[in-house]
Design a protein around this motif. Structure first.
Motif, PDB file in Angstrom:
ATOM      1  N   CYS A   7      38.658  30.337   5.901  1.00  0.00           N
ATOM      2  CA  CYS A   7      39.076  29.930   5.142  1.00  0.00           C
ATOM      3  C   CYS A   7      38.477  29.259   3.622  1.00  0.00           C
ATOM      4  N   GLU A   8      36.459  30.330   3.876  1.00  0.00           N
ATOM      5  CA  GLU A   8      36.456  30.736   2.745  1.00  0.00           C
ATOM      6  C   GLU A   8      37.886  31.290   1.543  1.00  0.00           C
ATOM      7  N   LEU A   9      38.438  32.407   1.679  1.00  0.00           N
ATOM      8  CA  LEU A   9      39.153  33.340   1.178  1.00  0.00           C
ATOM      9  C   LEU A   9      40.372  32.154   0.470  1.00  0.00           C
ATOM     10  N   GLN A  10      40.716  31.053   1.733  1.00  0.00           N
ATOM     11  CA  GLN A  10      41.805  30.114   0.595  1.00  0.00           C
ATOM     12  C   GLN A  10      40.827  29.359  -0.460  1.00  0.00           C
ATOM     13  N   LYS A  11      40.467  29.048  -0.179  1.00  0.00           N
ATOM     14  CA  LYS A  11      38.933  28.703  -1.533  1.00  0.00           C
ATOM     15  C   LYS A  11      38.911  29.297  -2.838  1.00  0.00           C
TER      16      LYS A  11
END
Length: 68
Positions: free
Chosen positions: A12-16
């Motif tokens: 999720c952090e990568l997507q953000k």
């Protein structure tokens, strides 16, 4: 109910990061490294978000073992 994916937070952090940086992977290398580290801590198949890295690794090994 299936167990929580152990690397979901990092994914999720990568997507953000990618969304915030116009999907320029070069700007999210630190976040990507954290996801790769997480994936390395778990056996294959344990994390659905790591399946892309597992396929990438298998392809790399296959190419290395193919005679030229």
């Amino acid at each position: 109910m299936s167990p929580k994916d152990p690397c979901q937070k990092q994914a999720c952090e990568l997507q953000k990061c990618l969304q915030a940086n116009s999907y320029l992977e070069a700007r999210c290398q630190a976040v990507l490294q954290e996801l790769r580290k997480c994936c390395a801590r778990f056996p294959k198949g344990r994390s659905a978000v790591c399946s892309g890295f597992e396929k990438e690794e298998e392809e790399s090994l296959r190419l290395k073992s193919t005679p030229e």
